[in-house]
Scaffold this active site. Structure first.
Site, PDB file in Angstrom:
ATOM      1  N   HIS A  92       0.832  -1.203   0.000  1.00 21.25           N
ATOM      2  CA  HIS A  92       0.000   0.000   0.000  1.00 21.25           C
ATOM      3  C   HIS A  92       0.868   1.256   0.000  1.00 21.25           C
ATOM      4  CE1 HIS A  92      -2.671   2.989   2.269  1.00 21.25           C
ATOM      5  NE2 HIS A  92      -3.024   3.010   0.996  1.00 21.25           N
ATOM      6  N   HIS A 109      -2.017   0.737   8.102  1.00 20.77           N
ATOM      7  CA  HIS A 109      -3.446   0.850   7.778  1.00 20.77           C
ATOM      8  C   HIS A 109      -4.117  -0.522   7.820  1.00 20.77           C
ATOM      9  CE1 HIS A 109      -1.215   4.070   5.533  1.00 20.77           C
ATOM     10  NE2 HIS A 109      -2.034   4.795   6.272  1.00 20.77           N
TER      11      HIS A 109
HETATM   12 FE1  FES Z   1       0.363  -0.966   4.721  1.00 19.98          FE
HETATM   13 FE2  FES Z   1      -1.051   1.229   4.320  1.00 19.98          FE
HETATM   14  S1  FES Z   1       1.111   1.018   4.311  1.00 19.98           S
HETATM   15  S2  FES Z   1      -1.772  -0.739   4.762  1.00 19.98           S
END
Ligand code: FES
Length: 161
Positions: A92, A109
């Site tokens: 992500h 997150h």
């Molecule tokens: Fe891993 Fe956002 S950086 S869920």
């Protein structure tokens, strides 16, 4: 044929789920034509189910995890086909993932990835698989070597090391 927004999302999700494993096996070479480095990352005799070992691959700036699962896994090696390795960087936004409760969890997150199923994200904001590291085992010594990566490590423009 007119496709609704919902239909487009459903078709995209379905084709992406099918295409990714196929693409993951498309190349044993890096984009620049050089072979992936082959690096010893551990030995099967030092692994206990659920207790990962950290290493770096394909270079010192790429943390990764080697682990033995309690059951066979996609692309798993070893007698039980349960030894796998993954990039330790969340797809992500690049936070480090940790292995807990049979899955990789990102603390930033809360994305979760399944190490038994090619690193598929199944919760949270990550939409791409956790890159799986291709492993090879020496049946005699139990030495485990990393030989490539399936998927793009976060922050890179291509798969080149
Ligand atoms: Fe891993 Fe956002 S950086 S869920």
């Amino acid at each position: 044929m007119k496709l609704s927004r919902r239909g487009f999302v459903q078709v995209s999700a379905a084709t992406g789920a099918v295409a990714r494993p196929i693409l993951a096996h498309a190349s044993s070479m890096m984009p620049d034509g050089k072979p992936w480095p082959s690096i010893k990352v551990g030995n099967a005799n030092q692994l206990s189910a659920g207790k990962p070992i950290s290493f770096n691959y394909p270079d010192a700036g790429s943390p990764a995890w080697l682990l033995k699962l309690k059951a066979p896994a996609y692309e798993g090696i070893g007698p039980d086909r349960s030894i796998v390795a993954f990039s330790g960087i969340c797809t992500h936004m690049g936070c480090p993932v940790a292995f807990k409760g049979g899955r990789f969890i990102c603390p930033c997150h809360y994305s979760m990835f399944d190490p038994a199923k090619n690193g598929v994200p199944y919760q949270g904001l990550a939409s791409d698989y956790l890159p799986q590291i291709k492993l090879r085992i020496d049946a005699t010594s139990g030495d485990i070597h990393a030989d490539g990566v399936s998927g793009l490590i976060w922050g890179r423009q291509n798969d080149a090391a």
